[in-house]
Design a protein around this motif. Sequence first.
Motif, short mmCIF file in Angstrom:
data_model
loop_
_atom_site.label_atom_id
_atom_site.label_comp_id
_atom_site.label_asym_id
_atom_site.label_seq_id
_atom_site.Cartn_x
_atom_site.Cartn_y
_atom_site.Cartn_z
N UNK A 1 -21.24 20.79 8.06
CA UNK A 1 -20.74 22.01 7.14
C UNK A 1 -20.74 21.57 5.76
N UNK A 2 -21.33 22.20 5.05
CA UNK A 2 -21.49 22.07 3.61
C UNK A 2 -20.97 23.16 2.78
N UNK A 3 -20.21 22.64 1.68
CA UNK A 3 -19.66 23.56 0.74
C UNK A 3 -20.79 24.44 0.27
N UNK B 1 -25.06 25.00 -6.67
CA UNK B 1 -25.34 24.31 -7.73
C UNK B 1 -26.34 23.31 -7.55
N UNK B 2 -26.77 23.06 -6.32
CA UNK B 2 -27.65 22.17 -5.86
C UNK B 2 -27.25 20.60 -5.53
N UNK B 3 -25.71 20.56 -5.27
CA UNK B 3 -25.08 19.51 -4.87
C UNK B 3 -24.75 19.49 -3.04
N UNK B 4 -25.08 18.61 -2.65
CA UNK B 4 -25.00 18.53 -1.32
C UNK B 4 -23.50 17.69 -0.98
N UNK B 5 -22.53 18.35 -0.55
CA UNK B 5 -21.29 17.89 -0.12
C UNK B 5 -20.93 18.54 1.44
N UNK B 6 -21.37 17.65 2.28
CA UNK B 6 -20.75 17.75 3.70
C UNK B 6 -19.85 16.95 4.18
N UNK B 7 -19.19 17.40 5.25
CA UNK B 7 -18.33 16.47 6.02
C UNK B 7 -18.72 15.10 6.09
N UNK C 1 -5.47 17.55 10.65
CA UNK C 1 -6.27 18.43 11.39
C UNK C 1 -7.62 18.73 10.64
N UNK C 2 -7.65 17.92 9.29
CA UNK C 2 -8.84 18.36 8.63
C UNK C 2 -10.09 17.64 8.25
N UNK C 3 -11.24 18.04 7.93
CA UNK C 3 -12.51 17.37 8.06
C UNK C 3 -12.66 17.51 6.41
N UNK C 4 -12.94 16.21 5.77
CA UNK C 4 -13.39 16.26 4.49
C UNK C 4 -14.55 15.84 3.97
N UNK C 5 -15.11 16.22 2.67
CA UNK C 5 -16.18 15.40 2.17
C UNK C 5 -15.98 14.26 1.44
N UNK C 6 -16.92 13.65 0.65
CA UNK C 6 -16.85 12.31 -0.09
C UNK C 6 -15.96 12.53 -1.38
N UNK D 1 -22.79 26.03 7.86
CA UNK D 1 -22.77 25.11 9.05
C UNK D 1 -24.02 24.95 9.80
N UNK D 2 -24.12 24.19 10.48
CA UNK D 2 -25.17 23.88 11.61
C UNK D 2 -24.47 23.42 12.93
N UNK D 3 -24.77 23.79 13.98
CA UNK D 3 -24.51 23.02 15.27
C UNK D 3 -25.96 23.09 15.93
N UNK D 4 -25.64 21.97 17.04
CA UNK D 4 -26.97 21.91 17.91
C UNK D 4 -26.48 21.90 19.29
#
Length: 796
Positions: A228-230, A236-242, A262-267, A365-368
Amino acid sequence: MTETAIHEVRPVFETPYERRGVISPGLPILPHGVERHPVPGGGSRAVQIDAGDEITVMDREGLQPVELVFFAPDGRSDAGLIGARGGHAPEGLRAALTGDPSGRRVARALDAAGFDIGRADAVRVFAEGSRAGDMASFHAAADGLLIVCAPGEPMSPEAQDTPTEVVLYIRRASPGPGKGGRAAPAPLADPLQDFNIQPGEARGYEVRKGQYIQVLDVQGRECSDFQAFSLRALDRGIEREIDPTATRSLMGSLYPAPGIYAKYYNVDFEPLVEIVQDTCGRHDTFGLACTARYYEDLGYPGHVNCSDNINADLARWRVRPRGGWPAINFFFNTMLDDANAIGMDEPWSRPGDYVLLRALTDLVCVSSACPCDVDPANGWNPTDIQVRTYAADEDFRRSIGWRPTPEADVQETKQTGFHECFARHTRDFVEYNGYWLANQMHGHGAIAEYWACREKAAIMDLSPLRKYEVTGPDAEQLLDLCVTRNMARLSTGQVVYTAMCYEHGGMIDDGTVFRLGDTNFRWIGGCDSSGLWLREQAEKRGLNAWVRSSTDQLCNVAVQGPRSRDILAGVFWTPPTQPSIEELGWFRFAIGRLGDFHGPAVVISRTGYSGELGYEVFCHPKDAAAVFDAIWAAGEPVGMVPLGLAALDMLRIEAGLIFAGYEFSDQTDPFEAGIGFTVPLKSKQVDFIGRKALEERKAHPQKALVGLDLEGGVVPSNGDCIRLGRAQVGEVTSAMRSPVLGRVIALARVDVAHAAEGTELEVGQLDGQQKRLKARVSRFPHFDPTKERVKGNYPA
C-alpha cells in the motif's frame, strides 16, 4: 423422537483432506454440490433452495429442537413442499428473529421477500431425546426460501437447557460444472469493489481513508502479497509504501494483529493501514514477494512471479519497478530458526480465511495471488485470492479468528457479558481463547491490582472458561471415566478440582466439576478440547449422557481477596435451602439471586485462581451488567478494584496454580504438573482413562514441578533451560518478580533427582551456557503454602 424420520446410518459429509498418508484436518472436504451452513443455538439462518435439493439438518450436541419453515416464491408457506409434515406455529423462530443477531438478518431477508412469518407452516424435528450427530433429511419439491431455527431461551445459571448449534447441509440437485474448487464466501457487507485474482496475477486498486480492505484466501493454503502506498505522496512523485522493518520495530512483533498493536507503517513512520480482523494469524513480513531471481536460482528461468506482476500493474500509478518487492505476504508461513535461517512451510490459512484492513489515509494498494508451485509456499497448488473493499461507515469489530478444532468454523473474537463493565476502566484488552479480556486497568496497573487482591478485594472477568453441561442417567459414569477425581464422593452443591487425561497419562485439561443433581453436572475447564473429549467418550462407549456447551450462556466474574465475603454477603440472596454467602464452604456453591427473591439468578461458588479467599459468580450475559454494578457498588467503597490478566498471572504463580501450555500439556501428567493430589489412585476404585499409565508414572516419576528462588533480579522466561553444570535438568514454566516476597520466583519442571528443597541450580539464558541465573529449589507454593488465606484464615 421427531416428526420426521432420522437416518439410521448417519451420513458423513465432511472428511479431512488426505493424500498418500498426509492428512489435513484444516481442509475439510465436502462432496461436490454440498453446502454447509451452521445455525447458532438460539439463532436462525435463511438459505435459497432449488427444486430437487436435498436438505439435511444435524443436531451437533444433542437435545436441540429445530424448526424449519419453507416459503415458495409466491409467499406460500407449506411444509409439504419439502416433504415434511407441518402444522405448527414457528414460536421458536419468532423469538429468534428479534433476540439473536442471526435472527435479525433472517428478519431482513423475510421483509425483503415480502414473506409473512405469521402465516408460516413450521416443521419441528428433534423434539426430545436427540443424540449428538442425529440427522433429519427432506427433499424440496419447489424453489423457495428455507429458514432453519435452533430455538432456545436464555439459560438460567442453575439450569442446563442450553441452546446449541445445529448444521444445515444442502445437497444441490444442479450444482453446476465446478472443478472441485470453492466459491468465495459471502461478503461481510455490501462491497465497493469485489474482484478475483487468479494465481500468477496481481492487481492494483485505490482505497480511500477509512475504507476497509478484505484479502480472502478462497481455497486455502494460498499466499497473497500486499503493498500500500500513500496516494498523496504518489501525487507528489514520492513513493512511501509499507515498510516491514519499520513496522516490526514500532510494533515489536513480526506482524501486527487486531488490537492495540495493529498498524503497518512506512519509513517515515506514517501509519498506512491497520489490521481489524484476521482469521488466520500467521503471515510473513520479513521476506520479498517472489522474484524472477528466486525461480532462476532454482532452475526455473522465466517463471511468472509476484514482483514482476506488481511492477506491471503499479505502472498505472508511475511507481518505479523493482527486482523484488518488499511486501506483506498474507498467509505465507515463514519462520526463523535457532540459526537465524529463514524457512517455510505450507500456509496455515483454511478456505475462506481472510485479513480485514482499514485504510488510515488515501491509498494505492496492490494484491497478488502467488504463482509458486515449486515449494510448500502454496501447498504446491496455487489458487485464487478474492479482494473486496467496504465503505468507511461499516461497523467491523476487531477480531482474531478462533477455532476450537482445526476443522471447525472460524469464530470472531467475542466480547464477554462483562466486557462493557471492564471497558469503563481500560482500553487494554487482549485476545484470550477467543474472547477479549482486560489486561491492565488504566487507573491502577498490574501491581496496584495485585495488592488490592492481596489486601482488600478485586473483581476479574473469567468468562472465557469453557462450560459444558453433562446430563443424563450415565452422566456420573461418564465423568468418572474421564476425570481423575471420584465422582461418587461428590455431593450436590459441591465442586471438585480435577485433571482430565489421555490414555498415556498426558493432560487434556484441568478444571472443576459442579454437581447440580443426581444426574446433572457442569464441567468448567480451560479449553474446548475437554468438552469435546467428554462428548466423544460418551458416544464411543454408548453412554446415556449428553455433553452440551454452555460457555456463551454463562459468564462469570471472580471476586477475590480478604474482603470478598463481606462484599458479596450484602449483594446476593439465597433461599433457606441453599447456604448463604457467609455459610458457603470451600469448594461449595449456592444458587441465589441478585438482591432478593425477584432478582436475576446466579450461581456462586467459593472457588478462585488467586490463592486468596474468593468466589466466582455465574450469570447469564443479559444480567452481567446488573450483577457487576451491584458488586461494584458494594466493593468500591472498601477498596475493591478491577483486575486484569497481567495481575492474575502474578497471583496464580505465587500461589502455585498451574496454567495450560506452561505447567502442563498433553506431554505432562498431573504429578509432573504439581497436581498429583487430584489423582486418588487408592480411594478411587473405578477405572478411568489414563489410570494404568498414571499408576506407572507415579511409581517411576521422571519430572516434578517445583518452586525456584532466583538471585540477580532478572525474571526468566517460559521455556528457559535449567542446568546443573552443563547438563540441562529442567525448564522454567512461569516466573515473576513477587511483590509480597520481594524477590524473583519461578515455577519449574525439573528432574526428580534434583527436585529436593534447597538444591542449587542455574537458569540458562542466551544459548543456555553464556548467561546463568543462580537459583535454589524452594518451598512450593511460594505464597501461603498451607492455603490458610484461601480458607479465609487471615492473620490479625
